[in-house]
Design a protein around this motif. Structure first.
Motif, PDB file in Angstrom:
ATOM      1  N   ARG A  56     -66.280  31.867  35.948  1.00  0.00           N
ATOM      2  CA  ARG A  56     -65.618  33.147  35.669  1.00  0.00           C
ATOM      3  C   ARG A  56     -65.954  34.189  36.726  1.00  0.00           C
ATOM      4  O   ARG A  56     -65.086  34.947  37.154  1.00  0.00           O
ATOM      5  CB  ARG A  56     -66.014  33.640  34.282  1.00  0.00           C
ATOM      6  CG  ARG A  56     -65.391  32.825  33.177  1.00  0.00           C
ATOM      7  CD  ARG A  56     -65.746  33.378  31.808  1.00  0.00           C
ATOM      8  NE  ARG A  56     -65.057  32.619  30.776  1.00  0.00           N
ATOM      9  CZ  ARG A  56     -65.672  31.928  29.823  1.00  0.00           C
ATOM     10  NH1 ARG A  56     -66.996  31.918  29.754  1.00  0.00           N
ATOM     11  NH2 ARG A  56     -64.967  31.265  28.930  1.00  0.00           N
ATOM     12  N   THR A  57     -67.193  34.234  37.177  1.00  0.00           N
ATOM     13  CA  THR A  57     -67.602  35.208  38.192  1.00  0.00           C
ATOM     14  C   THR A  57     -66.829  35.011  39.492  1.00  0.00           C
ATOM     15  O   THR A  57     -66.346  35.972  40.093  1.00  0.00           O
ATOM     16  CB  THR A  57     -69.117  35.098  38.454  1.00  0.00           C
ATOM     17  OG1 THR A  57     -69.812  35.360  37.234  1.00  0.00           O
ATOM     18  CG2 THR A  57     -69.568  36.088  39.521  1.00  0.00           C
ATOM     19  N   TYR A  60     -63.158  36.058  38.893  1.00  0.00           N
ATOM     20  CA  TYR A  60     -63.031  37.512  38.811  1.00  0.00           C
ATOM     21  C   TYR A  60     -63.179  38.149  40.190  1.00  0.00           C
ATOM     22  O   TYR A  60     -62.468  39.088  40.519  1.00  0.00           O
ATOM     23  CB  TYR A  60     -64.065  38.099  37.860  1.00  0.00           C
ATOM     24  CG  TYR A  60     -63.957  37.631  36.429  1.00  0.00           C
ATOM     25  CD1 TYR A  60     -62.795  37.054  35.931  1.00  0.00           C
ATOM     26  CD2 TYR A  60     -65.028  37.745  35.566  1.00  0.00           C
ATOM     27  CE1 TYR A  60     -62.702  36.618  34.624  1.00  0.00           C
ATOM     28  CE2 TYR A  60     -64.942  37.319  34.252  1.00  0.00           C
ATOM     29  CZ  TYR A  60     -63.782  36.764  33.786  1.00  0.00           C
ATOM     30  OH  TYR A  60     -63.691  36.338  32.491  1.00  0.00           O
ATOM     31  N   SER A  64     -60.293  40.385  42.304  1.00  0.00           N
ATOM     32  CA  SER A  64     -60.692  41.800  42.257  1.00  0.00           C
ATOM     33  C   SER A  64     -59.685  42.735  42.919  1.00  0.00           C
ATOM     34  O   SER A  64     -59.615  43.908  42.576  1.00  0.00           O
ATOM     35  CB  SER A  64     -62.068  41.977  42.899  1.00  0.00           C
ATOM     36  OG  SER A  64     -62.005  41.660  44.274  1.00  0.00           O
ATOM     37  N   LYS A  69     -55.908  42.358  35.209  1.00  0.00           N
ATOM     38  CA  LYS A  69     -57.209  41.808  34.823  1.00  0.00           C
ATOM     39  C   LYS A  69     -57.036  40.302  34.616  1.00  0.00           C
ATOM     40  O   LYS A  69     -56.026  39.847  34.076  1.00  0.00           O
ATOM     41  CB  LYS A  69     -57.645  42.470  33.513  1.00  0.00           C
ATOM     42  CG  LYS A  69     -58.997  42.087  33.060  1.00  0.00           C
ATOM     43  CD  LYS A  69     -60.041  42.893  33.753  1.00  0.00           C
ATOM     44  CE  LYS A  69     -61.386  42.609  33.051  1.00  0.00           C
ATOM     45  NZ  LYS A  69     -62.485  42.968  33.850  1.00  0.00           N
ATOM     46  N   TYR A  71     -58.623  36.630  33.163  1.00  0.00           N
ATOM     47  CA  TYR A  71     -59.553  36.024  32.203  1.00  0.00           C
ATOM     48  C   TYR A  71     -59.473  34.507  32.340  1.00  0.00           C
ATOM     49  O   TYR A  71     -58.408  33.958  32.625  1.00  0.00           O
ATOM     50  CB  TYR A  71     -59.198  36.390  30.764  1.00  0.00           C
ATOM     51  CG  TYR A  71     -59.293  37.871  30.477  1.00  0.00           C
ATOM     52  CD1 TYR A  71     -60.483  38.456  30.103  1.00  0.00           C
ATOM     53  CD2 TYR A  71     -58.168  38.685  30.579  1.00  0.00           C
ATOM     54  CE1 TYR A  71     -60.577  39.797  29.839  1.00  0.00           C
ATOM     55  CE2 TYR A  71     -58.247  40.039  30.319  1.00  0.00           C
ATOM     56  CZ  TYR A  71     -59.440  40.593  29.951  1.00  0.00           C
ATOM     57  OH  TYR A  71     -59.535  41.932  29.699  1.00  0.00           O
TER      58      TYR A  71
END
Length: 75
Positions: A56-57, A60, A64, A69, A71
């Motif tokens: 997930r990091t 994301y 960026s 957003k 998920y």
């Protein structure tokens, strides 16, 4: 983004042909639903969720600069 998720998950699992990613896009967010073979779920999640958090990091961070957003949902 789909290719990024696949490139991270496929080397982790025993059944790479069963890695499936569905994309669901809404007005302000994009959700990637990741499903793997039932025996590989633990490998993708990892101890205390560490591998899932790392996946997930990275996703994301890659998203960026996007307006929406992002998920990642692991099933």
């Amino acid at each position: 983004m789909r290719a990024l998720i696949e490139s991270m998950v496929r080397p982790l699992v025993d059944y790479p042909e069963e890695v499936n990613i569905r994309e669901h896009e809404e007005e302000h967010k994009i959700v990637y639903h990741l499903s793997v073979h039932k025996e590989d779920v633990g490998k993708v999640i990892g101890r205390h969720g560490r591998i899932a958090k790392a996946i997930r990091t990275v996703v994301y961070a890659a998203a960026s600069n996007s307006d929406k957003k992002v998920y990642v949902d692991i099933m």
